[in-house]
Design a protein around this motif. Structure first.
Motif, PDB file in Angstrom:
ATOM      1  N   ILE A 198       3.425  -7.747   6.948  1.00 32.33           N
ATOM      2  CA  ILE A 198       4.626  -7.864   6.136  1.00 32.33           C
ATOM      3  C   ILE A 198       4.556  -6.908   4.959  1.00 32.33           C
ATOM      4  O   ILE A 198       3.502  -6.753   4.328  1.00 32.33           O
ATOM      5  N   GLY A 199       5.671  -6.230   4.698  1.00 33.52           N
ATOM      6  CA  GLY A 199       5.727  -5.280   3.602  1.00 33.52           C
ATOM      7  C   GLY A 199       7.081  -5.317   2.917  1.00 33.52           C
ATOM      8  O   GLY A 199       8.005  -5.996   3.362  1.00 33.52           O
ATOM      9  N   ALA A 200       7.214  -4.554   1.830  1.00 35.38           N
ATOM     10  CA  ALA A 200       8.426  -4.576   1.023  1.00 35.38           C
ATOM     11  C   ALA A 200       9.570  -3.786   1.642  1.00 35.38           C
ATOM     12  O   ALA A 200      10.719  -3.903   1.209  1.00 35.38           O
ATOM     13  N   GLY A 201       9.292  -2.972   2.660  1.00 32.00           N
ATOM     14  CA  GLY A 201      10.333  -2.170   3.284  1.00 32.00           C
ATOM     15  C   GLY A 201      10.489  -0.830   2.594  1.00 32.00           C
ATOM     16  O   GLY A 201       9.852  -0.552   1.570  1.00 32.00           O
ATOM     17  N   GLY A 202      11.344   0.002   3.158  1.00 34.90           N
ATOM     18  CA  GLY A 202      11.524   1.342   2.621  1.00 34.90           C
ATOM     19  C   GLY A 202      12.978   1.750   2.618  1.00 34.90           C
ATOM     20  O   GLY A 202      13.879   0.916   2.542  1.00 34.90           O
ATOM     21  N   THR A 203      13.195   3.046   2.755  1.00 34.87           N
ATOM     22  CA  THR A 203      14.550   3.587   2.686  1.00 34.87           C
ATOM     23  C   THR A 203      15.021   4.131   4.031  1.00 34.87           C
ATOM     24  O   THR A 203      15.941   4.925   4.092  1.00 34.87           O
ATOM     25  N   PHE A 263      -1.065 -13.793   7.187  1.00 35.21           N
ATOM     26  CA  PHE A 263      -0.274 -12.694   6.667  1.00 35.21           C
ATOM     27  C   PHE A 263      -1.176 -11.482   6.476  1.00 35.21           C
ATOM     28  O   PHE A 263      -2.256 -11.592   5.888  1.00 35.21           O
ATOM     29  N   ALA A 264      -0.722 -10.322   6.928  1.00 35.72           N
ATOM     30  CA  ALA A 264      -1.363  -9.039   6.619  1.00 35.72           C
ATOM     31  C   ALA A 264      -0.378  -8.287   5.734  1.00 35.72           C
ATOM     32  O   ALA A 264       0.621  -7.759   6.231  1.00 35.72           O
ATOM     33  N   VAL A 265      -0.639  -8.269   4.431  1.00 38.68           N
ATOM     34  CA  VAL A 265       0.325  -7.766   3.457  1.00 38.68           C
ATOM     35  C   VAL A 265       0.099  -6.280   3.206  1.00 38.68           C
ATOM     36  O   VAL A 265      -0.972  -5.868   2.763  1.00 38.68           O
ATOM     37  N   ALA A 266       1.131  -5.486   3.499  1.00 34.73           N
ATOM     38  CA  ALA A 266       1.074  -4.045   3.261  1.00 34.73           C
ATOM     39  C   ALA A 266       1.487  -3.782   1.814  1.00 34.73           C
ATOM     40  O   ALA A 266       2.599  -4.149   1.411  1.00 34.73           O
ATOM     41  N   ALA A 267       0.609  -3.149   1.047  1.00 33.42           N
ATOM     42  CA  ALA A 267       0.906  -2.936  -0.367  1.00 33.42           C
ATOM     43  C   ALA A 267      -0.042  -1.911  -0.955  1.00 33.42           C
ATOM     44  O   ALA A 267      -1.217  -1.849  -0.569  1.00 33.42           O
ATOM     45  N   THR A 268       0.474  -1.121  -1.906  1.00 28.03           N
ATOM     46  CA  THR A 268      -0.383  -0.231  -2.696  1.00 28.03           C
ATOM     47  C   THR A 268      -0.065  -0.324  -4.183  1.00 28.03           C
ATOM     48  O   THR A 268      -0.876   0.064  -5.010  1.00 28.03           O
ATOM     49  N   GLY A 269       1.121  -0.801  -4.543  1.00 30.14           N
ATOM     50  CA  GLY A 269       1.491  -0.955  -5.939  1.00 30.14           C
ATOM     51  C   GLY A 269       0.966  -2.252  -6.518  1.00 30.14           C
ATOM     52  O   GLY A 269       0.546  -3.158  -5.790  1.00 30.14           O
ATOM     53  N   PRO A 270       0.991  -2.395  -7.841  1.00 27.75           N
ATOM     54  CA  PRO A 270       0.395  -3.568  -8.491  1.00 27.75           C
ATOM     55  C   PRO A 270       1.031  -4.894  -8.095  1.00 27.75           C
ATOM     56  O   PRO A 270       0.329  -5.890  -7.903  1.00 27.75           O
ATOM     57  N   ARG A 271       2.361  -4.931  -7.962  1.00 26.73           N
ATOM     58  CA  ARG A 271       3.006  -6.199  -7.622  1.00 26.73           C
ATOM     59  C   ARG A 271       2.704  -6.596  -6.189  1.00 26.73           C
ATOM     60  O   ARG A 271       2.447  -7.770  -5.885  1.00 26.73           O
ATOM     61  N   GLY A 272       2.732  -5.624  -5.279  1.00 26.40           N
ATOM     62  CA  GLY A 272       2.412  -5.923  -3.889  1.00 26.40           C
ATOM     63  C   GLY A 272       0.968  -6.334  -3.712  1.00 26.40           C
ATOM     64  O   GLY A 272       0.658  -7.240  -2.919  1.00 26.40           O
TER      65      GLY A 272
END
Length: 300
Positions: free
Chosen positions: A103-108, A171-180
């Motif tokens: 699961i991730g925040a999505g993109g454009t 859950f496998a959380v995709a993130a690189t930013g601080p909030r994620g």
């Protein structure tokens, strides 16, 4: 710990025209998990066949027995936690507890506007993701959920009997930013990265390893902030998006070298794309299968 090897099988073929065989072959080759992308359409595949992730994984569950199955990744771009939770509980049941939700925040990309909305800014995506993940966690662990948020709501949403996996599917959380990364630390059984996208075009493999090491360190900091040991969260690298591109799949030796460098960073899982001719994921199928069968032994 041994490095686990998984694969991504893109849903671009009809089930009875090669897709079924790929999922069965992935299990035969010993892959830990077979993932697929959860998009409505994706990049250069937009004008060709593309099938839904959850039905595809449900079909894969019916023709396999051992391989884990998952999305890499699902996002709020076109998903709602209430309906997604119902689908995931059903998929977890059909597969007898073999599902991992990437699961991730999505993109454009194309998904971002397919429902008629404007593309969200990075901050807006992070805001929605910050509400999406905790609500989905509740929906997968509680029999009845009511919630009123800024972006998502649930009114007495029932999810009985819940997941086969307890307290819920991982859950496998995709993130690189601080909030994620904070979400990954709190809710993730695993963390996912593709590396630093700014290095893909002009960076070097050495720069990429350095950047990914920094991401791993930031994950550790996010875990420490809530009293969690970062060693307890699996670390997944989805390959193909670092400056190495497809070179690790050119030979067994090249892959073992690539994988070893990332294993040293603490990664527990590497994911490679199932070969697709005439695409960014083109690869020699014989070498691909050799990597699947022999690389994990060499990386113990």
């Amino acid at each position: 710990m041994s490095l686990r090897l998984s694969t991504v099988i893109l849903p671009y073929r009809r089930w009875n025209e090669g897709s079924r065989e790929s999922w069965q072959r992935a299990e035969q080759l010993g892959f830990h998990t077979g993932f697929t992308y959860d998009h409505l359409s994706w990049r250069t595949f937009r004008d060709g066949p593309w099938f839904g992730a959850v039905p595809t994984l449900t079909a894969a569950a019916a023709v396999t027995e051992r391989i884990r199955l998952g999305t890499l990744v699902t996002s709020p771009n076109f998903r709602h936690p209430v309906t997604l939770a119902k689908e995931l509980i059903s998929l977890d049941d059909v597969s007898d507890g073999r599902v991992t939700l990437g699961i991730g925040a999505g993109g454009t990309g194309f998904d971002a506007t397919a429902l008629g909305q404007e593309s969200w800014t990075p901050r807006e995506r992070a805001d929605r993701f910050g509400e999406f993940v905790p609500l989905l966690d509740r929906l997968l662990t509680e029999d009845s959920v009511s919630y009123k948020g800024d972006f998502y709501s649930a009114h007495e949403a029932r999810n009985i009997p819940g997941c086969v996996q307890r307290p819920r599917l991982p859950f496998a959380v995709a993130a690189t930013g601080p909030r994620g990364l904070k979400l990954a630390a709190r809710y993730g059984q695993a963390w996912v990265t593709t590396g630093d996208p700014k290095l893909f075009e002009n960076g070097t493999p050495e720069q990429s390893v350095h950047a990914i090491r920094g991401q791993v360190d930031k994950l550790a900091d996010a875990c420490a902030a809530i009293g969690r040991d970062a060693a307890g969260i699996d670390k997944i690298l989805l390959t193909g998006f670092t400056p190495d591109r497809g070179r690790p799949l050119e030979s067994l030796g090249a892959f073992v070298d690539f994988a070893g460098r990332h294993q040293e960073l603490g990664f527990t899982d590497l994911v490679i794309h199932w070969p697709i001719p005439d695409s960014d994921f083109a690869a020699d199928e014989k070498i691909f299968e050799q990597i699947a069968m022999e690389a994990p032994t060499q990386l113990r």
